[in-house]
Design an enzyme around this catalytic site. Structure first.
Site, PDB file in Angstrom:
ATOM      1  N   ASP A  82       0.830  -1.209   0.000  1.00  0.00           N
ATOM      2  CA  ASP A  82       0.000   0.000   0.000  1.00  0.00           C
ATOM      3  C   ASP A  82       0.871   1.267   0.000  1.00  0.00           C
ATOM      4  OD1 ASP A  82      -2.524   1.109  -0.051  1.00  0.00           O
ATOM      5  OD2 ASP A  82      -2.918   0.881   2.084  1.00  0.00           O
ATOM      6  N   HIS A  83       0.208   2.401   0.168  1.00  0.00           N
ATOM      7  CA  HIS A  83       0.849   3.732   0.137  1.00  0.00           C
ATOM      8  C   HIS A  83       2.352   3.737   0.442  1.00  0.00           C
ATOM      9  CE1 HIS A  83      -2.972   5.956  -0.060  1.00  0.00           C
ATOM     10  NE2 HIS A  83      -3.435   4.905   0.594  1.00  0.00           N
TER      11      HIS A  83
ATOM     12  N   ASN B 191      -9.932  -0.823  -1.765  1.00  0.00           N
ATOM     13  CA  ASN B 191      -9.249  -1.128  -0.507  1.00  0.00           C
ATOM     14  C   ASN B 191     -10.248  -1.090   0.648  1.00  0.00           C
ATOM     15  OD1 ASN B 191      -7.012  -1.036  -2.123  1.00  0.00           O
ATOM     16  ND2 ASN B 191      -5.997   0.623  -1.016  1.00  0.00           N
TER      17      ASN B 191
ATOM     18  N   SER C  76     -14.016   1.483   2.993  1.00  0.00           N
ATOM     19  CA  SER C  76     -14.772   1.199   4.220  1.00  0.00           C
ATOM     20  C   SER C  76     -15.844   2.252   4.456  1.00  0.00           C
ATOM     21  CB  SER C  76     -13.837   1.165   5.431  1.00  0.00           C
ATOM     22  OG  SER C  76     -12.941   0.090   5.321  1.00  0.00           O
TER      23      SER C  76
ATOM     24  N   ASP D 173       2.850   6.329  -3.613  1.00  0.00           N
ATOM     25  CA  ASP D 173       1.966   7.459  -3.330  1.00  0.00           C
ATOM     26  C   ASP D 173       2.807   8.729  -3.227  1.00  0.00           C
ATOM     27  OD1 ASP D 173       0.340   9.425  -2.412  1.00  0.00           O
ATOM     28  OD2 ASP D 173      -0.398   8.347  -0.652  1.00  0.00           O
TER      29      ASP D 173
ATOM     30  N   GLU E  86      -4.769   7.150   8.051  1.00  0.00           N
ATOM     31  CA  GLU E  86      -4.476   5.723   7.962  1.00  0.00           C
ATOM     32  C   GLU E  86      -2.996   5.497   8.203  1.00  0.00           C
ATOM     33  OE1 GLU E  86      -5.908   2.367   4.999  1.00  0.00           O
ATOM     34  OE2 GLU E  86      -4.302   3.492   4.070  1.00  0.00           O
TER      35      GLU E  86
ATOM     36  N   HIS F 229      -9.818   7.703   4.038  1.00  0.00           N
ATOM     37  CA  HIS F 229      -9.483   6.545   4.869  1.00  0.00           C
ATOM     38  C   HIS F 229     -10.247   6.675   6.182  1.00  0.00           C
ATOM     39  CE1 HIS F 229      -5.432   6.502   2.596  1.00  0.00           C
ATOM     40  NE2 HIS F 229      -6.143   5.486   2.156  1.00  0.00           N
TER      41      HIS F 229
ATOM     42  N   ASP G  71      -9.906  -1.503   4.572  1.00  0.00           N
ATOM     43  CA  ASP G  71      -9.052  -1.684   5.740  1.00  0.00           C
ATOM     44  C   ASP G  71      -9.850  -1.475   7.024  1.00  0.00           C
ATOM     45  OD1 ASP G  71      -6.889  -1.908   7.458  1.00  0.00           O
ATOM     46  OD2 ASP G  71      -6.210   0.149   7.148  1.00  0.00           O
TER      47      ASP G  71
ATOM     48  N   HIS H 194      -9.629   3.940  -2.970  1.00  0.00           N
ATOM     49  CA  HIS H 194      -9.097   3.892  -1.602  1.00  0.00           C
ATOM     50  C   HIS H 194     -10.188   4.322  -0.633  1.00  0.00           C
ATOM     51  CE1 HIS H 194      -4.652   3.237  -1.848  1.00  0.00           C
ATOM     52  NE2 HIS H 194      -5.019   3.220  -3.108  1.00  0.00           N
TER      53      HIS H 194
HETATM   54 ZN   LIG Z   1      -5.283   4.253   0.744  1.00  0.00          ZN
END
Ligand SMILES: [Zn+2]
Length: 319
Positions: A67-68, A247, A228, A102, A140, A185, A249, A225
């Site tokens: 990820d990032h 994504n 959620s 990122d 995040e 996020h 998370d 991204h």
């Molecule tokens: Zn992300």
């Protein structure tokens, strides 16, 4: 990781498992120092081997992603790429499937130039690069964008085209773009997140014009991204505009915790001391405080939540 594999097997679907730098470092062990991000490399490599070893047992295809990765974290990706290069030389395939860079905090030209450099290196290994344009809001893994400039939360079609043009010029390039469309996020109270998936549709139309493609073409592969807490209608709309990866998370973090929470609540009287419970002051509680018990409960709630993810993302009975 095991819950992801179990959920994928239950859904008869491929799954993507990704490590954040903080997650990879945690997996290596918080007792290790992380000089030059070597612990974060070792943690991700160890996780990759864990998943690779078990994926065949579960019978599911797995994409191993990270990820990032901000500019200061590039040594982390460099370390993992070195592992993939060695793995490719020995086995004809990379250790990881893909990495995300990122560089959204850097000027756009620099973001693109560094991505092209990495795309060249990764294309030789048949790896995919995910890049970020605009800023994902929220917080995040210790990166806090809660006070980002609202304008930066929405990417412009011209910027997506600049990225598409530069990366598709690299031979064998495979890439995805995490374009910002108001996504964040974390999970917040309803009304606090204003998603605008039409930005993705507008980008597809703009780029199709530049490439001389017909109406309805989707030349860009987008990443969502901060999936959620999103409304299912926004998710479906984003998918219809070319989102191929989302994504999740925070919702899976909650699902995992919720399993531990409910286990602890249901068995509270058996978890207060090693000996002694409602069945007798001399009864041992070993079977209740064995760490595998709450962790298995966490896995079960995570598998159930991931089942919903597979369904939301049109990823059930794929094979
Ligand atoms: Zn992300």
């Amino acid at each position: 990781m095991n819950a992801c594999l179990e959920a994928a097997a239950a859904a008869k679907a491929p799954v993507m498992i990704q490590f954040s730098s903080g997650g990879a470092q945690f997996y290596a062990g918080k007792g290790l120092d992380n000089t030059d991000f070597d612990a974060a490399v070792a943690g991700a490599v160890s996780g990759a081997h864990h998943v690779r070893t078990l994926a065949a047992k579960y019978g599911v295809p797995v994409i191993l992603h990270t990820d990032h990765c901000a500019k200061k974290l590039l040594p982390w990706v460099d370390g993992m790429l070195a592992e993939s290069e060695a793995h490719y030389a020995a086995h004809g395939e990379p250790l990881f499937s893909s990495h995300m860079l990122d560089l959204s905090e850097e000027p756009l030209e620099e973001n693109i130039a560094i991505c092209v450099e990495y795309m060249q290196r990764m294309a030789k290994l048949d790896m995919l690069l995910e890049m970020e344009l605009g800023i994902t809001g929220g917080e995040e893994d210790g990166v806090d964008n809660e006070n980002a400039n609202p304008e930066d939360l929405y990417t412009k079609p011209e910027e997506v085209w600049m990225v598409q043009k530069a990366l598709q010029a690299v031979p064998n390039a495979k890439f995805t773009i995490a374009a910002a469309f108001g996504n964040v996020h974390g999970v917040y109270a309803p009304g606090n997140v204003k998603l605008d998936p039409k930005i993705l549709r507008n980008s597809q139309e703009y780029i199709s014009q530049q490439l001389g493609l017909g109406a309805g073409a989707k030349p860009c592969s987008f990443v969502f991204h901060g999936g959620s807490g999103s409304d299912i209608n926004d998710i479906k709309e984003a998918i219809s505009y070319g989102v191929i990866k989302m994504n999740i998370d925070t919702d899976t973090q909650w699902a995992y915790w919720d399993g531990i929470r409910s286990y602890s609540e249901e068995n509270r009287a058996y978890l207060q001391s090693q000996i002694g419970n409602p069945e007798g002051h001399d009864k041992p509680n070993k079977k209740f405080y064995d760490p595998r018990m709450p962790v298995r409960s966490a896995e079960e709630t995570t598998v159930a939540r991931l089942g919903q993810c597979f369904s939301d993302l049109n990823c059930v009975d794929v094979f």
